[in-house]
Enzyme design. Sequence first.
Site, short mmCIF file in Angstrom:
data_model
loop_
_atom_site.label_atom_id
_atom_site.label_comp_id
_atom_site.label_asym_id
_atom_site.label_seq_id
_atom_site.Cartn_x
_atom_site.Cartn_y
_atom_site.Cartn_z
N HIS A 189 0.82 -1.22 0.00
CA HIS A 189 0.00 0.00 0.00
C HIS A 189 0.85 1.27 0.00
O HIS A 189 0.33 2.38 -0.17
CB HIS A 189 -1.01 0.00 1.16
CG HIS A 189 -0.42 0.34 2.49
ND1 HIS A 189 -0.18 -0.60 3.47
CD2 HIS A 189 -0.03 1.52 3.02
CE1 HIS A 189 0.33 -0.02 4.55
NE2 HIS A 189 0.42 1.27 4.30
N ASP A 197 -0.32 -7.59 1.61
CA ASP A 197 0.18 -6.21 1.64
C ASP A 197 1.70 -6.22 1.77
O ASP A 197 2.25 -5.94 2.84
CB ASP A 197 -0.48 -5.45 2.80
CG ASP A 197 -0.15 -3.97 2.78
OD1 ASP A 197 0.36 -3.48 1.75
OD2 ASP A 197 -0.40 -3.29 3.80
N SER A 224 4.31 2.53 7.81
CA SER A 224 3.95 1.37 7.00
C SER A 224 5.18 0.82 6.29
O SER A 224 6.04 1.58 5.86
CB SER A 224 2.92 1.76 5.95
OG SER A 224 1.74 2.22 6.54
#
Length: 254
Positions: A66, A110, A204
């Site tokens: 992402h 992810d 992230s």
Amino acid sequence: MMHAVHDLMFLYLLTCLGQNGHGSEIINGKNVPQNSMQYMASVQINGKHECGGFLVSEDFVLTAAHCYKNSPMEVVIGTHNLKKVNNNKMRYSVKTCKHPRYDKAESGNDIMLLKLSRKLQLDKKVKPIQLARKEIKAKDNVKCQVAGWGSTETSGKTVDVLRWVDVPLIDLNVCKRKLKGKLPKGVICAGGSDTKNGFCQGDSGGPLVCNGTAVGVVSFNINRDCKYPNWPNVYTDISKHLSWIKKNLNKKQC
């Protein structure tokens, strides 16, 4: 009626995960000592830190899918202080290699590899981290950490120096129950719930490290809320994607 209410709550929860769940700050952490966590990478766009990542070979960095943006991406490797970057030696342009089954973070997969534009020189400041070969579970009772650049509170200012914090593993059944529904397959839960420690917006793609081994990739939390304890933090389980990672590393491309 109760079933309908639960269904609506679950749909709302998934909406929060999808729209607001991506993470990047380290909450209640401290600065990483020099000459440690030499595998950490800052994933950047136009010279600005966007996500974390970590070195897994001389020419590949692992991060979250992402984190992909339709813009030229770069990584900075070899410094804990993003104000101290030698662009000639520490900055690399990359080719992005998202997992082929990735759609969105809350659906799983992810994970993304970044192929460096040139092979880097390994030394005391730059060293890849070993990847987990098997699934890790809360009952294994291991000590884990997450690290990254970013703010130290929700909507706070970012930091330039890499920070880390201890996070406890959470049993997946407990994690599912706390999140009021199903988790995607192939994930790990750690921190955020029953502790004041965890990650938040911007970190992230950074690693969940247990006993010196990278076991997870920072994926999502809920609603960009880092005022822990509240909801569990969710990571992509590296062991579930090891064959895909190794195939691309061996090919030297993806």
